[in-house]
Design an enzyme around this catalytic site. Structure first.
Site, PDB file in Angstrom:
ATOM      1  N   CYS A   8       0.864  -1.191   0.000  1.00 54.47           N
ATOM      2  CA  CYS A   8       0.000   0.000   0.000  1.00 54.47           C
ATOM      3  C   CYS A   8       0.899   1.240   0.000  1.00 54.47           C
ATOM      4  CB  CYS A   8      -0.992  -0.021   1.161  1.00 54.47           C
ATOM      5  SG  CYS A   8      -0.255  -0.036   2.804  1.00 54.47           S
ATOM      6  N   ASN A  11       2.129   1.490   4.440  1.00 51.76           N
ATOM      7  CA  ASN A  11       2.423   0.200   5.105  1.00 51.76           C
ATOM      8  C   ASN A  11       2.089   0.236   6.597  1.00 51.76           C
ATOM      9  OD1 ASN A  11       5.324  -1.956   5.692  1.00 51.76           O
ATOM     10  ND2 ASN A  11       3.268  -2.557   5.138  1.00 51.76           N
ATOM     11  N   CYS A  13      -1.673   0.752   7.362  1.00 54.92           N
ATOM     12  CA  CYS A  13      -3.111   0.446   7.448  1.00 54.92           C
ATOM     13  C   CYS A  13      -3.477  -0.785   6.629  1.00 54.92           C
ATOM     14  CB  CYS A  13      -3.948   1.639   6.995  1.00 54.92           C
ATOM     15  SG  CYS A  13      -3.781   3.094   8.051  1.00 54.92           S
ATOM     16  N   ARG A  14      -3.511  -0.658   5.311  1.00 61.07           N
ATOM     17  CA  ARG A  14      -4.083  -1.728   4.491  1.00 61.07           C
ATOM     18  C   ARG A  14      -3.182  -2.948   4.330  1.00 61.07           C
ATOM     19  NH1 ARG A  14      -5.192   2.184  -0.402  1.00 61.07           N
ATOM     20  NH2 ARG A  14      -3.305   3.056   0.555  1.00 61.07           N
ATOM     21  N   SER A  15      -1.914  -2.730   3.895  1.00 58.42           N
ATOM     22  CA  SER A  15      -1.107  -3.919   3.572  1.00 58.42           C
ATOM     23  C   SER A  15      -0.697  -4.756   4.788  1.00 58.42           C
ATOM     24  CB  SER A  15       0.101  -3.549   2.699  1.00 58.42           C
ATOM     25  OG  SER A  15       0.979  -2.678   3.364  1.00 58.42           O
ATOM     26  N   ASP A 125      -8.255   3.821   0.899  1.00 64.01           N
ATOM     27  CA  ASP A 125      -7.322   4.201   1.955  1.00 64.01           C
ATOM     28  C   ASP A 125      -8.113   4.732   3.160  1.00 64.01           C
ATOM     29  OD1 ASP A 125      -5.393   5.324   3.539  1.00 64.01           O
ATOM     30  OD2 ASP A 125      -4.456   6.511   1.945  1.00 64.01           O
TER      31      ASP A 125
HETATM   32  P1  4NP Z   1      -1.897   2.795   4.049  1.00 64.40           P
HETATM   33  O1  4NP Z   1      -2.565   4.141   4.588  1.00 64.40           O
HETATM   34  O2  4NP Z   1      -1.289   3.117   2.712  1.00 64.40           O
HETATM   35  O3  4NP Z   1      -3.056   1.860   3.939  1.00 64.40           O
HETATM   36  O4  4NP Z   1      -0.869   2.352   5.070  1.00 64.40           O
HETATM   37  C1  4NP Z   1      -1.832   5.330   4.713  1.00 64.40           C
HETATM   38  C2  4NP Z   1      -1.016   5.521   5.797  1.00 64.40           C
HETATM   39  C3  4NP Z   1      -0.321   6.713   5.948  1.00 64.40           C
HETATM   40  C4  4NP Z   1      -0.450   7.693   4.981  1.00 64.40           C
HETATM   41  C5  4NP Z   1      -1.268   7.494   3.895  1.00 64.40           C
HETATM   42  C6  4NP Z   1      -1.957   6.310   3.751  1.00 64.40           C
HETATM   43  N1  4NP Z   1       0.233   8.916   5.153  1.00 64.40           N
HETATM   44  O5  4NP Z   1       0.023   9.827   4.328  1.00 64.40           O
HETATM   45  O6  4NP Z   1       1.037   9.061   6.079  1.00 64.40           O
END
Ligand code: 4NP
Length: 165
Positions: A8, A11, A13-15, A125
């Site tokens: 993702c 790294n 939340c989703r992955s 997201d």
């Molecule tokens: P992820 O979500 O890609 O599912 O881990 C996010 C986590 C952090 C950020 C964006 C998306 N960020 O902008 O810090």
């Protein structure tokens, strides 16, 4: 052994949740000798960080424990992993950009390719979302990782039929 990498942006939340759910199903199905899973982000914002506390709490509420530290996607991952599963189209493009010759793109498939009931192509997201958004991601990834394992198990049984094992 089949190696699977979930990708993702951050790294956190989703992955890491996809990795935890994949391992959760694989363990329940008694298939741990056949699969390894890891996750990473295309960005470097959260390298070394634990998953987002909202992701950890939501997974726990659903009976799944997450353990992971953030790391960034590296081009060597193209060689190390058999299947690379970006969560959304932006993650897909970020990965594809690192494979200029297109050598590895056959390994890269959008995660929701494996969702039996997709309403869009991306796993949304949840970072700027609320609890419902985190639960939605959990539900999508729960069923998509299960379907992914079914797909991988079919491939494995075809391969072992061919080799006569
Ligand atoms: P992820 O979500 O890609 O599912 O881990 C996010 C986590 C952090 C950020 C964006 C998306 N960020 O902008 O810090």
């Amino acid at each position: 052994m089949t190696n699977v990498l979930f990708v993702c942006l951050g790294n956190i939340c989703r992955s890491p949740l996809a990795e935890a759910l994949f391992n959760h199903h694989v363990t329940k199905m008694g298939l741990t000798v056949h699969y390894t899973a890891d996750s990473c982000g295309t960005a470097n914002y959260h390298v070394g960080d634990p998953p987002d506390h909202r992701t950890i709490r939501n997974a726990e509420q659903n009976g799944v424990i997450i353990r992971h530290r953030g790391r960034q996607f590296h081009p060597l991952d193209f060689e190390s992993f058999d299947h690379i599963l970006p969560m959304d189209q932006s993650n897909y493009s970020n990965i594809a950009r690192m494979d200029e010759s297109g050598t590895w793109l056959s390994k890269v498939k959008l995660m929701r390719t494996f969702d039996p009931s997709p309403d869009e192509l991306s796993v949304p997201d949840p970072y700027y979302g609320n609890e419902r958004d985190f639960q939605k991601v959990f539900d999508i990834l729960h069923r998509s990782t299960l379907e992914l394992i079914r797909f991988l198990e079919n491939t494995r049984s075809v391969a072992s039929d061919r080799s006569g094992i």
